[in-house]
Design a protein around this motif. Sequence first.
Motif, PDB file in Angstrom:
ATOM      1  N   LEU A   1       0.910  -1.216  -0.047  1.00  0.00           N
ATOM      2  CA  LEU A   1       0.044   0.127   0.122  1.00  0.00           C
ATOM      3  C   LEU A   1       0.814   1.374   0.078  1.00  0.00           C
ATOM      4  CD1 LEU A   1      -2.819  -0.895   2.448  1.00  0.00           C
ATOM      5  CD2 LEU A   1      -2.757  -1.041  -0.085  1.00  0.00           C
ATOM      6  N   GLY A   2       1.895   1.075   0.618  1.00  0.00           N
ATOM      7  CA  GLY A   2       3.003   2.161   0.872  1.00  0.00           C
ATOM      8  C   GLY A   2       3.707   2.809  -0.416  1.00  0.00           C
ATOM      9  N   ARG A   3       3.521   1.770  -1.616  1.00  0.00           N
ATOM     10  CA  ARG A   3       4.035   2.207  -2.755  1.00  0.00           C
ATOM     11  C   ARG A   3       3.006   2.348  -3.629  1.00  0.00           C
ATOM     12  NH1 ARG A   3       6.279  -3.029  -3.178  1.00  0.00           N
ATOM     13  NH2 ARG A   3       5.864  -2.747  -5.380  1.00  0.00           N
ATOM     14  N   GLY A   4       1.672   2.678  -3.132  1.00  0.00           N
ATOM     15  CA  GLY A   4       0.567   2.688  -4.070  1.00  0.00           C
ATOM     16  C   GLY A   4       0.110   1.711  -4.897  1.00  0.00           C
ATOM     17  N   ARG A   5       0.355   0.517  -4.425  1.00  0.00           N
ATOM     18  CA  ARG A   5      -0.130  -0.475  -5.176  1.00  0.00           C
ATOM     19  C   ARG A   5      -1.325  -1.274  -4.351  1.00  0.00           C
ATOM     20  NH1 ARG A   5       4.267  -2.434  -8.466  1.00  0.00           N
ATOM     21  NH2 ARG A   5       3.056  -3.798  -9.255  1.00  0.00           N
ATOM     22  N   GLN A   6      -1.930  -2.282  -5.039  1.00  0.00           N
ATOM     23  CA  GLN A   6      -3.167  -3.026  -4.320  1.00  0.00           C
ATOM     24  C   GLN A   6      -2.823  -4.388  -4.108  1.00  0.00           C
ATOM     25  OE1 GLN A   6      -5.102  -2.382  -8.090  1.00  0.00           O
ATOM     26  NE2 GLN A   6      -6.858  -1.401  -7.288  1.00  0.00           N
ATOM     27  N   ALA A   7      -3.354  -4.911  -2.855  1.00  0.00           N
ATOM     28  CA  ALA A   7      -3.302  -6.159  -2.461  1.00  0.00           C
ATOM     29  C   ALA A   7      -4.373  -7.340  -2.554  1.00  0.00           C
ATOM     30  CB  ALA A   7      -2.839  -6.200  -0.752  1.00  0.00           C
ATOM     31  N   LEU A   8      -4.316  -8.327  -3.037  1.00  0.00           N
ATOM     32  CA  LEU A   8      -5.528  -9.084  -3.097  1.00  0.00           C
ATOM     33  C   LEU A   8      -5.285 -10.435  -2.227  1.00  0.00           C
ATOM     34  CD1 LEU A   8      -7.758 -10.279  -5.031  1.00  0.00           C
ATOM     35  CD2 LEU A   8      -6.223 -11.327  -6.576  1.00  0.00           C
ATOM     36  N   VAL A   9      -6.276 -10.368  -1.352  1.00  0.00           N
ATOM     37  CA  VAL A   9      -6.035 -11.522  -0.575  1.00  0.00           C
ATOM     38  C   VAL A   9      -7.097 -12.497  -0.502  1.00  0.00           C
ATOM     39  CG1 VAL A   9      -5.946 -12.124   2.204  1.00  0.00           C
ATOM     40  CG2 VAL A   9      -4.973  -9.891   1.331  1.00  0.00           C
ATOM     41  N   LEU A  10      -6.807 -13.723  -0.763  1.00  0.00           N
ATOM     42  CA  LEU A  10      -7.769 -15.042  -0.821  1.00  0.00           C
ATOM     43  C   LEU A  10      -8.090 -15.698   0.408  1.00  0.00           C
ATOM     44  CD1 LEU A  10      -7.090 -16.142  -4.531  1.00  0.00           C
ATOM     45  CD2 LEU A  10      -8.790 -14.306  -3.709  1.00  0.00           C
ATOM     46  N   VAL A  11      -9.145 -16.022   0.863  1.00  0.00           N
ATOM     47  CA  VAL A  11      -9.483 -16.749   1.941  1.00  0.00           C
ATOM     48  C   VAL A  11     -10.519 -17.847   1.541  1.00  0.00           C
ATOM     49  CG1 VAL A  11      -8.961 -15.316   3.819  1.00  0.00           C
ATOM     50  CG2 VAL A  11     -11.435 -15.316   2.637  1.00  0.00           C
TER      51      VAL A  11
ATOM     52  N   LEU B   1       0.700  -7.430  -4.908  1.00  0.00           N
ATOM     53  CA  LEU B   1       0.786  -8.654  -3.941  1.00  0.00           C
ATOM     54  C   LEU B   1      -0.518  -9.685  -4.093  1.00  0.00           C
ATOM     55  CD1 LEU B   1       2.432 -10.167  -1.902  1.00  0.00           C
ATOM     56  CD2 LEU B   1       0.980  -8.685  -0.129  1.00  0.00           C
ATOM     57  N   ILE B   2      -0.375 -10.787  -4.196  1.00  0.00           N
ATOM     58  CA  ILE B   2      -1.345 -11.697  -3.903  1.00  0.00           C
ATOM     59  C   ILE B   2      -1.087 -12.698  -2.785  1.00  0.00           C
ATOM     60  CG2 ILE B   2      -2.909 -13.246  -5.030  1.00  0.00           C
ATOM     61  CD1 ILE B   2      -2.071 -12.488  -7.578  1.00  0.00           C
TER      62      ILE B   2
ATOM     63  N   ARG C   1       2.506 -14.008 -11.779  1.00  0.00           N
ATOM     64  CA  ARG C   1       3.766 -14.175 -12.869  1.00  0.00           C
ATOM     65  C   ARG C   1       3.390 -13.118 -14.074  1.00  0.00           C
ATOM     66  NH1 ARG C   1       6.915 -18.156 -14.017  1.00  0.00           N
ATOM     67  NH2 ARG C   1       5.782 -19.800 -12.814  1.00  0.00           N
ATOM     68  N   GLN C   2       2.014 -12.947 -14.335  1.00  0.00           N
ATOM     69  CA  GLN C   2       1.660 -12.078 -15.470  1.00  0.00           C
ATOM     70  C   GLN C   2       2.066 -10.493 -14.757  1.00  0.00           C
ATOM     71  OE1 GLN C   2      -2.278 -11.337 -15.435  1.00  0.00           O
ATOM     72  NE2 GLN C   2      -2.602 -11.026 -17.580  1.00  0.00           N
ATOM     73  N   ALA C   3       1.614 -10.454 -13.734  1.00  0.00           N
ATOM     74  CA  ALA C   3       1.707  -8.960 -13.201  1.00  0.00           C
ATOM     75  C   ALA C   3       3.319  -8.692 -12.666  1.00  0.00           C
ATOM     76  CB  ALA C   3       0.787  -8.612 -12.168  1.00  0.00           C
ATOM     77  N   GLY C   4       3.955  -9.737 -12.588  1.00  0.00           N
ATOM     78  CA  GLY C   4       5.321  -9.493 -12.150  1.00  0.00           C
ATOM     79  C   GLY C   4       5.398  -9.254 -10.697  1.00  0.00           C
ATOM     80  N   VAL C   5       4.538  -9.697  -9.911  1.00  0.00           N
ATOM     81  CA  VAL C   5       4.383  -9.406  -8.441  1.00  0.00           C
ATOM     82  C   VAL C   5       4.592 -10.644  -7.616  1.00  0.00           C
ATOM     83  CG1 VAL C   5       2.968  -7.625  -8.883  1.00  0.00           C
ATOM     84  CG2 VAL C   5       1.920  -9.463  -8.374  1.00  0.00           C
ATOM     85  N   PRO C   6       4.755 -10.581  -6.335  1.00  0.00           N
ATOM     86  CA  PRO C   6       5.125 -11.746  -5.453  1.00  0.00           C
ATOM     87  C   PRO C   6       3.579 -12.456  -5.322  1.00  0.00           C
ATOM     88  CG  PRO C   6       5.565  -9.944  -4.244  1.00  0.00           C
ATOM     89  CD  PRO C   6       5.244  -9.446  -5.523  1.00  0.00           C
ATOM     90  N   VAL C   7       3.500 -13.972  -4.928  1.00  0.00           N
ATOM     91  CA  VAL C   7       2.458 -14.282  -4.557  1.00  0.00           C
ATOM     92  C   VAL C   7       2.783 -15.184  -3.210  1.00  0.00           C
ATOM     93  CG1 VAL C   7       2.693 -16.456  -6.138  1.00  0.00           C
ATOM     94  CG2 VAL C   7       0.369 -15.952  -5.009  1.00  0.00           C
ATOM     95  N   VAL C   8       2.045 -15.205  -2.178  1.00  0.00           N
ATOM     96  CA  VAL C   8       2.343 -15.740  -1.009  1.00  0.00           C
ATOM     97  C   VAL C   8       1.199 -16.886  -0.676  1.00  0.00           C
ATOM     98  CG1 VAL C   8       2.926 -15.491   1.520  1.00  0.00           C
ATOM     99  CG2 VAL C   8       3.536 -13.758  -0.221  1.00  0.00           C
ATOM    100  N   LEU C   9       1.590 -18.167  -0.666  1.00  0.00           N
ATOM    101  CA  LEU C   9       0.529 -19.158  -0.328  1.00  0.00           C
ATOM    102  C   LEU C   9       1.007 -19.647   1.043  1.00  0.00           C
ATOM    103  CD1 LEU C   9       1.369 -21.314  -3.539  1.00  0.00           C
ATOM    104  CD2 LEU C   9      -0.432 -19.334  -3.306  1.00  0.00           C
ATOM    105  N   GLY C  10       0.007 -19.411   2.052  1.00  0.00           N
ATOM    106  CA  GLY C  10       0.182 -19.806   3.479  1.00  0.00           C
ATOM    107  C   GLY C  10      -0.432 -21.190   3.727  1.00  0.00           C
ATOM    108  N   SER C  11       0.073 -21.967   4.625  1.00  0.00           N
ATOM    109  CA  SER C  11      -0.565 -22.897   5.134  1.00  0.00           C
ATOM    110  C   SER C  11       0.237 -23.580   6.050  1.00  0.00           C
ATOM    111  CB  SER C  11      -0.957 -24.195   3.963  1.00  0.00           C
ATOM    112  OG  SER C  11      -1.581 -25.191   4.368  1.00  0.00           O
ATOM    113  N   ALA C  12      -0.732 -24.209   7.129  1.00  0.00           N
ATOM    114  CA  ALA C  12       0.023 -25.354   8.037  1.00  0.00           C
ATOM    115  C   ALA C  12       0.028 -26.583   7.576  1.00  0.00           C
ATOM    116  CB  ALA C  12      -0.651 -25.326   9.412  1.00  0.00           C
TER     117      ALA C  12
END
Length: 726
Positions: A237-247, A312-313, A342-353
């Motif tokens: 957000l500090g860089r003026g970008r958007q974050a997409l968070v999936l649950v 970021l995703i 990959r298309q947007a050239g941004v990191p994707v974080v997959l979280g899980s236990a």
Amino acid sequence: MSIAQVALDTPLPRTFDYLIPAACPLGTEDIGRRVRVSFGRRELWGILVGLADRSELPPEQLKPLLSVDRVLPPLPASLLALARFAADYYHYPYGACLLSLLPPALKRPVTPRPPPAYAYALTPAGIAAAQRLSPRATAQRRLAAHLMAGPVAAAELSGLKTTLRDWLKRGLIAAVKTPPRSPCHFTPEVAPTLGRGQAEAVGAILAKTDHFAAWLLFGVTGSGKTEVYLRLIEAVLGRGRQALVLVPEIHLTPQLTERFRRRYPAARLVSLHSGLSDGERYANWLACLNGGADIVLGTRLAVFAPLQRLGLIVVDEEHDPSYKQMEGLRYSARDVAVWRARQAGVPVVLGSATPALETWLNAQQGRYRRLDLPERAGAAALPEIRLVDTRTDRPRQGLSAALLAALEENLSRGAQSLVFINRRGYAPTLLCNACGHVTTCPRCAAHLVLHRQKGGFRLQCHHCGLTRPPPPSCPECGALDLRASGQGTQRLEETLAERFPEARILRVDRDSVARKGRFAAVRDAVHEGEVDILVGTQILAKGHDFPRLTLVGVVGADGALLSADYRAGERLFAQLMQVAGRAGRGGDPGRVLVQTAYPHHPLYQALVRHDYPAYAAQALAERRAAEFPPYVRQAMLRVDARSDEAAQAFLEAARALALELAQGVTVFDPAPALLARVANRSRWQLLTQSRSRSRLQAFLAAWVQRLRDLPASGLNWILDVDPLEF
Ligand SMILES: [Zn+2]
Ligand SMILES: [Zn+2]
């Protein structure tokens, strides 16, 4: 350019040409706009996806565009490309794919006006009232929690309409125009100090935010994955970008929304999921398209949110099967998310236990980078997991002596307990004691489930929805001796109420929280300590934070070990780790008791040690030996037809075509689906697989084209790429 190429929601895998009327010229900047066309005898909305000088069709066969929607901004090129990728990879018609990504409201003949962009804010009287609320006023407290950080869009408060109206009437809140950035009544929540693992994870990901990287954030339940997401989002957000968070679960969105809002009161946050009304979903989607959203929080469908400044995703609980859509375009939101990043050239974080075995292998092979959070945040320790051997401690009415004793003890200490059983209803079957006949659904190859309702008992089919009263006598032998066999949530609730009459017991399953806003009330009741024993299904297992919960009992888990579906074990392990993770998050140590007749099974042994890597190693070795995914890529051709013969004949023909085309691809024999009949439709399937994804993809592209020419009257077929169910 005189020809418009239009994508339409049809089963045909191509675009359609229309004449551009001279009165309304279109340029390349209009690509992505909605256009109205006549198609056959109907009028449809489509999307302009290209312009051309001429068409393959003679001009007299071309119809003109009827109108162009110039109010809605054009869909961004990145979204059109995402739809193209999904259509190609899942071998689904491009037009149908693209149109399925739009909110339903945009497919109506008359475009709805989005709800006005107003918001609600606390008035000074409301701020004062919010601080004096009784702990029991749960709905009001929820509303206040939402609003305390500043004005909130009306659409975000849909579960609280009654309270909202009441507060408006009392002058505690007022409608305001949504300001671009909201002022804040309260100081934002202060970020906690990060643990070492969290700090390392945040540092590693932030060092590479300007290009694509796929990260697996592997952290035990309660290890503070959300805090890592929050720090990453802050930087984005500090860089003026958007974050997409999936649950994975709609019920998780209010909880996370509140948390995000407390931390970042000034960020514009919208949610996207199927629980929103058409108007709300349209308004939120529009906020994405107009660039008016900083954080988008949603379920799998949000992976297609139209975002131009994506930075970021995050895919939380990435292993969850609900990320896979089971009808229409059968996409995996996790896999689409990785492609989109990959298309947007941004990191994707997959979280899980308990990562999906696919993801775990991707990390082992270096395609994803793994970051570990090995410890629970704060002082909380991992709960102790004990296996109760039901061969010696035989359960009565589903409950072993050991579990009953633990529940009693927990109750006397005033702590909360959870009894987990993944079966809703009263009992899974109605059984004849004389001849053993089990009541089945006349339309499906499935047992009818006994449910208790206000007027008495009903039999219900969980697949086609049929309900009927239980028969007075056995339809097979006429005996009157019919009994409920096995356990469901309702029956366990009843047994517990008899055993612990003084305890406050709350059942939570799909039936009990069907009404909108009901789940939030449950969550509040648990938080406020108004519940002693929860009885529930996996709805409760996912991500909810109940600090007073210290005991979890697991009933009826063994069934999954005996399942014919090779993924059942993986799902069971993830579910049990997750439900065990609910215990002891508040500081008091938690305990978990799992009732099983197979205490020596490697899955349970790994569970007791909280050892996902050991479980994964063993499960992956089995998969490799058996040539199952993730070591092979699969695609399943699924058919439903009026009869077994029709389904089988189609698949035999499909198989003959496949054998002509298959190179390096194994084609199996047609087989009935695990659930072989639903609503009087016979369900069959044909599995194909290959060690090479590109080979399988090339084969599928050729095969699907040929399949479209096969006679298929009265039957439906669909290709399911990377299938999850059998
Ligand atoms: Zn009978
Ligand atoms: Zn049925």
